[in-house]
Scaffold this motif. Sequence first.
Motif, PDB file in Angstrom:
ATOM      1  N   MET A  31       0.836  -1.202   0.000  1.00  0.00           N
ATOM      2  CA  MET A  31       0.000   0.000   0.000  1.00  0.00           C
ATOM      3  C   MET A  31       0.870   1.251   0.000  1.00  0.00           C
ATOM      4  SD  MET A  31      -3.013  -0.877   2.645  1.00  0.00           S
ATOM      5  CE  MET A  31      -4.074  -2.275   2.452  1.00  0.00           C
ATOM      6  N   ILE A  32       1.969   1.219   0.774  1.00  0.00           N
ATOM      7  CA  ILE A  32       2.865   2.392   0.789  1.00  0.00           C
ATOM      8  C   ILE A  32       3.395   2.630  -0.613  1.00  0.00           C
ATOM      9  CG2 ILE A  32       4.872   3.482   1.830  1.00  0.00           C
ATOM     10  CD1 ILE A  32       4.913   1.477   3.937  1.00  0.00           C
ATOM     11  N   PHE A  33       3.771   1.544  -1.271  1.00  0.00           N
ATOM     12  CA  PHE A  33       4.315   1.647  -2.621  1.00  0.00           C
ATOM     13  C   PHE A  33       3.299   2.301  -3.551  1.00  0.00           C
ATOM     14  CE2 PHE A  33       5.105  -0.164  -6.857  1.00  0.00           C
ATOM     15  CZ  PHE A  33       6.386   0.314  -7.064  1.00  0.00           C
ATOM     16  N   ARG A  34       2.037   1.832  -3.456  1.00  0.00           N
ATOM     17  CA  ARG A  34       1.005   2.402  -4.329  1.00  0.00           C
ATOM     18  C   ARG A  34       0.731   3.858  -3.994  1.00  0.00           C
ATOM     19  NH1 ARG A  34      -0.917  -2.787  -3.995  1.00  0.00           N
ATOM     20  NH2 ARG A  34      -2.325  -2.363  -2.284  1.00  0.00           N
ATOM     21  N   LEU A  35       0.793   4.169  -2.706  1.00  0.00           N
ATOM     22  CA  LEU A  35       0.594   5.562  -2.282  1.00  0.00           C
ATOM     23  C   LEU A  35       1.709   6.425  -2.867  1.00  0.00           C
ATOM     24  CD1 LEU A  35      -1.377   7.041  -0.320  1.00  0.00           C
ATOM     25  CD2 LEU A  35       0.485   7.014   1.330  1.00  0.00           C
ATOM     26  N   GLY A  36       2.919   5.893  -2.846  1.00  0.00           N
ATOM     27  CA  GLY A  36       4.072   6.594  -3.412  1.00  0.00           C
ATOM     28  C   GLY A  36       3.863   6.860  -4.903  1.00  0.00           C
ATOM     29  N   VAL A  92       2.369  10.689  -9.468  1.00  0.00           N
ATOM     30  CA  VAL A  92       1.450  11.168 -10.502  1.00  0.00           C
ATOM     31  C   VAL A  92       0.962  12.573 -10.149  1.00  0.00           C
ATOM     32  CG1 VAL A  92      -0.782  10.783 -11.616  1.00  0.00           C
ATOM     33  CG2 VAL A  92       0.722   8.837 -11.135  1.00  0.00           C
ATOM     34  N   ALA A  93       0.556  12.733  -8.875  1.00  0.00           N
ATOM     35  CA  ALA A  93       0.086  14.041  -8.416  1.00  0.00           C
ATOM     36  C   ALA A  93       1.177  15.082  -8.582  1.00  0.00           C
ATOM     37  CB  ALA A  93      -0.368  13.950  -6.969  1.00  0.00           C
ATOM     38  N   ALA A  94       2.408  14.705  -8.222  1.00  0.00           N
ATOM     39  CA  ALA A  94       3.536  15.632  -8.324  1.00  0.00           C
ATOM     40  C   ALA A  94       3.760  16.022  -9.791  1.00  0.00           C
ATOM     41  CB  ALA A  94       4.790  14.992  -7.740  1.00  0.00           C
ATOM     42  N   GLY A  95       3.593  15.035 -10.681  1.00  0.00           N
ATOM     43  CA  GLY A  95       3.765  15.301 -12.110  1.00  0.00           C
ATOM     44  C   GLY A  95       2.762  16.342 -12.591  1.00  0.00           C
ATOM     45  N   LEU A  96       1.517  16.170 -12.173  1.00  0.00           N
ATOM     46  CA  LEU A  96       0.466  17.123 -12.561  1.00  0.00           C
ATOM     47  C   LEU A  96       0.776  18.518 -12.032  1.00  0.00           C
ATOM     48  CD1 LEU A  96      -2.753  14.952 -12.023  1.00  0.00           C
ATOM     49  CD2 LEU A  96      -1.710  15.666 -14.204  1.00  0.00           C
ATOM     50  N   LEU A  97       1.209  18.561 -10.771  1.00  0.00           N
ATOM     51  CA  LEU A  97       1.536  19.853 -10.161  1.00  0.00           C
ATOM     52  C   LEU A  97       2.695  20.514 -10.892  1.00  0.00           C
ATOM     53  CD1 LEU A  97       1.084  19.183  -6.369  1.00  0.00           C
ATOM     54  CD2 LEU A  97       0.068  21.043  -7.683  1.00  0.00           C
ATOM     55  N   PHE A  98       3.652  19.682 -11.343  1.00  0.00           N
ATOM     56  CA  PHE A  98       4.804  20.199 -12.067  1.00  0.00           C
ATOM     57  C   PHE A  98       4.337  20.880 -13.352  1.00  0.00           C
ATOM     58  CE2 PHE A  98       8.079  19.555 -15.349  1.00  0.00           C
ATOM     59  CZ  PHE A  98       9.108  20.291 -14.781  1.00  0.00           C
ATOM     60  N   VAL A 131       0.831  19.904  -0.483  1.00  0.00           N
ATOM     61  CA  VAL A 131       1.837  18.914  -0.862  1.00  0.00           C
ATOM     62  C   VAL A 131       2.738  18.581   0.321  1.00  0.00           C
ATOM     63  CG1 VAL A 131       3.890  18.550  -2.265  1.00  0.00           C
ATOM     64  CG2 VAL A 131       1.821  19.476  -3.307  1.00  0.00           C
ATOM     65  N   VAL A 132       3.205  19.620   1.006  1.00  0.00           N
ATOM     66  CA  VAL A 132       4.119  19.391   2.133  1.00  0.00           C
ATOM     67  C   VAL A 132       3.433  18.572   3.227  1.00  0.00           C
ATOM     68  CG1 VAL A 132       5.365  20.515   4.023  1.00  0.00           C
ATOM     69  CG2 VAL A 132       5.561  21.406   1.702  1.00  0.00           C
ATOM     70  N   LEU A 133       2.202  18.995   3.546  1.00  0.00           N
ATOM     71  CA  LEU A 133       1.466  18.281   4.594  1.00  0.00           C
ATOM     72  C   LEU A 133       1.206  16.838   4.203  1.00  0.00           C
ATOM     73  CD1 LEU A 133      -1.238  20.747   5.923  1.00  0.00           C
ATOM     74  CD2 LEU A 133       0.786  19.854   7.103  1.00  0.00           C
TER      75      LEU A 133
END
Length: 317
Positions: free
Chosen positions: A236-241, A246-252, A274-276
């Motif tokens: 689950m941690i891996f999938r969360l990562g 993906v989210a980070a990519g969109l934000l980028f 993002v930080v939180l």
Amino acid sequence: MNPQHEVAPEVSIIVPAFNEAEGLAVFLQQLFDVLRGCTASHEVWVIDDGSRDATWERLKGELPHYASLRGLRFTRNFGKEAAILAGLRQVRGRAVVVMDADGQHPATLLPEMLEIWRSGKAQIVAAQKANRGTDSLMARFNAKLFNGLMRMVTGLDLEGASDFRLMDRRVVDTLLSFPEKVRFFRGMTVWTGFTTEPIQFDVAPRIAGASSWNTAQLTRLAITAITSYSAKPLGMIFRLGLLGMVAAGLLFVQAMYSWLTHIAVSGWTSMTVVVLFFGSANLLGIGVLGAYLAQIFEEIKARPEFLVGEIAPQSEK
Ligand code: UDP
Ligand code: MG
């Protein structure tokens, strides 16, 4: 251990007991009344899990009344799982039943359990809670949460399952052959996959005293149960990562867009989120890793699961 030449009894009963002094005599009387009626050869092992009350003294007082009663006392409280394990190592019966010392597991169910086992229909007869008796709302909620979590993560369905179960000698020997130190009896027997016959029972009120489980202990049991039966939380941690990536990519992309169109500076909100989010996700991930690390640590240390203080009657050593 008992002398080799003694024949193994048909039925052995294992009774983990922690601070059960008050109800013990009544419990034993009820138990032996039923036992005498349904089997000629039996033994009962009460495992005193380091009680702080007079459980051990009461038990010794009862020994003269029942020829097949035995007792084992831990040096301190090691927990019910350890008590069950100690019992499994002591008993020699061809069928072995684990039941609570507080009268909540009715002895009147034993004849039926034995019948099913004798007929050869099943190697495990699992008594399931038809109702949860006098459990508080909190206890019911905890049980629901625990069982739901177990089903989701380990795939083992423990709804209504209790430690009250009869096992064939083969099942007991199998359980004893497991090298693991951290144990969860209920889950382990289900995991073995031996033919199991469920029977329903109504949880009786305690003869005396109060339940000694609290939410913290139940949480610990849940963590033990999950970490010893499933590695899913690690996945689950891996999938969360991955999701985070993906989210980070969109934000980028969004950040690049605002930079190119000169509408930058915004982004305080997204930055905070993002930080939180990743801050707490990191901690959570470390927590999950920690739970497995602790599990591995326990196993690697390979300390004994319990220490025996005394066995009674002493000639039974
Ligand atoms: N028990 C034990 N060690 C412990 C706690 C409980 O051997 O540290 C025994 C207790 O004496 C009883 C059984 O486990 O025979 C079930 O405990 P309890 O009745 O407190 O739990 P509940 O019925 O509420 O699940
Ligand atoms: Mg109880």
